[in-house]
Design a protein around this motif. Structure first.
Motif, mmCIF file in Angstrom:
data_model
loop_
_atom_site.group_PDB
_atom_site.id
_atom_site.type_symbol
_atom_site.label_atom_id
_atom_site.label_comp_id
_atom_site.label_asym_id
_atom_site.label_seq_id
_atom_site.Cartn_x
_atom_site.Cartn_y
_atom_site.Cartn_z
ATOM 1 N N ALA A 78 -3.731 -9.061 -8.296
ATOM 2 C CA ALA A 78 -2.633 -9.115 -9.268
ATOM 3 C C ALA A 78 -1.928 -7.759 -9.365
ATOM 4 O O ALA A 78 -0.697 -7.698 -9.444
ATOM 5 C CB ALA A 78 -3.169 -9.537 -10.637
ATOM 6 N N ARG A 79 -2.684 -6.687 -9.326
ATOM 7 C CA ARG A 79 -2.074 -5.355 -9.345
ATOM 8 C C ARG A 79 -1.252 -5.104 -8.083
ATOM 9 O O ARG A 79 -0.196 -4.468 -8.129
ATOM 10 C CB ARG A 79 -3.152 -4.293 -9.503
ATOM 11 N N ALA A 80 -1.747 -5.601 -6.969
ATOM 12 C CA ALA A 80 -1.001 -5.448 -5.719
ATOM 13 C C ALA A 80 0.335 -6.185 -5.792
ATOM 14 O O ALA A 80 1.349 -5.702 -5.280
ATOM 15 C CB ALA A 80 -1.831 -5.962 -4.540
ATOM 16 N N ALA A 86 7.472 -3.848 -7.803
ATOM 17 C CA ALA A 86 8.100 -2.571 -8.157
ATOM 18 C C ALA A 86 8.601 -1.845 -6.914
ATOM 19 O O ALA A 86 9.707 -1.292 -6.905
ATOM 20 C CB ALA A 86 7.110 -1.700 -8.925
ATOM 21 N N SER A 87 7.814 -1.858 -5.865
ATOM 22 C CA SER A 87 8.207 -1.179 -4.630
ATOM 23 C C SER A 87 9.426 -1.831 -3.992
ATOM 24 O O SER A 87 10.278 -1.134 -3.425
ATOM 25 C CB SER A 87 7.051 -1.183 -3.628
ATOM 26 N N ALA A 88 9.505 -3.135 -4.063
ATOM 27 C CA ALA A 88 10.665 -3.823 -3.503
ATOM 28 C C ALA A 88 11.939 -3.382 -4.225
ATOM 29 O O ALA A 88 12.966 -3.120 -3.593
ATOM 30 C CB ALA A 88 10.492 -5.339 -3.606
ATOM 31 N N TRP A 89 11.864 -3.254 -5.546
ATOM 32 C CA TRP A 89 13.032 -2.821 -6.307
ATOM 33 C C TRP A 89 13.369 -1.359 -6.050
ATOM 34 O O TRP A 89 14.542 -1.008 -5.881
ATOM 35 C CB TRP A 89 12.823 -3.085 -7.801
ATOM 36 N N VAL A 90 12.360 -0.504 -6.015
ATOM 37 C CA VAL A 90 12.615 0.915 -5.724
ATOM 38 C C VAL A 90 13.224 1.061 -4.334
ATOM 39 O O VAL A 90 14.197 1.799 -4.138
ATOM 40 C CB VAL A 90 11.309 1.744 -5.846
ATOM 41 N N VAL A 133 11.099 -1.859 1.380
ATOM 42 C CA VAL A 133 11.433 -3.207 0.899
ATOM 43 C C VAL A 133 10.677 -4.255 1.712
ATOM 44 O O VAL A 133 10.063 -5.170 1.147
ATOM 45 C CB VAL A 133 12.954 -3.461 0.972
ATOM 46 N N LEU A 134 10.715 -4.124 3.023
ATOM 47 C CA LEU A 134 10.048 -5.110 3.881
ATOM 48 C C LEU A 134 8.529 -5.095 3.685
ATOM 49 O O LEU A 134 7.891 -6.155 3.635
ATOM 50 C CB LEU A 134 10.408 -4.864 5.339
ATOM 51 N N ALA A 135 7.953 -3.903 3.562
ATOM 52 C CA ALA A 135 6.505 -3.794 3.339
ATOM 53 C C ALA A 135 6.120 -4.407 1.996
ATOM 54 O O ALA A 135 5.095 -5.100 1.888
ATOM 55 C CB ALA A 135 6.074 -2.337 3.406
ATOM 56 N N ALA A 136 6.926 -4.169 0.981
ATOM 57 C CA ALA A 136 6.634 -4.725 -0.340
ATOM 58 C C ALA A 136 6.711 -6.253 -0.326
ATOM 59 O O ALA A 136 5.855 -6.928 -0.910
ATOM 60 C CB ALA A 136 7.605 -4.150 -1.365
ATOM 61 N N LEU A 137 7.712 -6.794 0.344
ATOM 62 C CA LEU A 137 7.816 -8.246 0.443
ATOM 63 C C LEU A 137 6.652 -8.835 1.245
ATOM 64 O O LEU A 137 6.144 -9.919 0.934
ATOM 65 C CB LEU A 137 9.154 -8.645 1.049
#
Length: 158
Positions: A78-80, A86-90, A133-137
Motif C-alpha cells: 500500500a505504501r508503494a 506521488a512520483s507519477a505526479w512529481v 513517470v513511467l517507473a511510477a506507473l
C-alpha cells in the motif's frame, strides 16, 4: 483509490509546460547554468522504483504477501502504491517544466551560446522526469492484486 489516470498526468504536464515557458521567457537571464547533472536525481528515483516494482511483482506472483518471514507485508504494498502515485505526479510536473524550458531554448540555440550549453542538461532532465513517470506507473501496475481464479460450475474455486 484507483490507478493514476494518464489523462490527468498529461493535462498537468501540458499546463506546467505552458506556465514554464512563460516563466522562463521572462526570467531566463537570471537562471543558473543547467548542467548534465541537473535532472539525474529523478532518474535515480526512477531506477529505485523499477527495482522495487520487480520485487513487489515477484512477491505477489509467488503469493508471498502477508505477515511472516520472507513475505511482503500488505502495508508495504500500500505504501508503494502511494509512493508511485506521488512520483507519477512529481515526474509529470517536472516533465512539464523541462519541456517548457526546452521549447524556449530550442529557437535560441542558434544565437545564444548559453542556450546551447543548457540544452543538454534540459534534455537529460526531461528524459529523467519521463523515466520517473513511467517507473511510477509500472510500480503502480505491479502492486495490483492478482485476478481471482475462475469458479467451477458448482461454485468451487480452481
Amino acid at each position: 483509490m484507483g490507478p493514476t489516470r494518464k489523462r490527468d498526468l498529461t493535462t498537468a504536464t501540458v499546463i506546467v509546460a505552458i506556465i514554464g515557458f512563460v516563466v522562463v521567457s521572462l526570467t531566463y537571464r537570471w537562471f543558473p547554468p543547467i548542467t548534465f547533472w541537473t535532472g539525474l536525481s529523478l532518474l535515480a528515483v526512477a531506477a529505485v522504483e523499477v527495482g522495487w516494482a520487480f520485487y513487489v511483482r515477484s512477491k505477489i506472483g509467488d503469493g508471498k504477501i502477508g505477515d511472516g518471514p520472507g513475505w511482503l507485508h500488505p502495508l508495504a504494498v500500500a505504501r508503494a502504491v502511494m509512493i508511485s502515485k506521488a512520483s507519477a505526479w512529481v515526474g509529470a510536473l517536472a516533465l512539464g517544466w523541462w519541456v517548457g524550458v526546452l521549447v524556449y531554448l530550442l529557437p535560441k540555440r542558434a544565437v545564444l551560446r548559453v542556450a546551447r550549453e543548457d540544452s543538454t542538461g534540459v534534455v537529460v532532465a526531461a528524459v529523467s522526469a519521463l523515466a520517473l513517470v513511467l517507473a511510477a506507473l509500472w510500480l503502480q501496475h505491479c502492486c495490483r492484486a492478482p485476478d481471482e481464479p475462475p469458479e467451477d460450475a458448482d461454485g468451487a474455486r480452481n
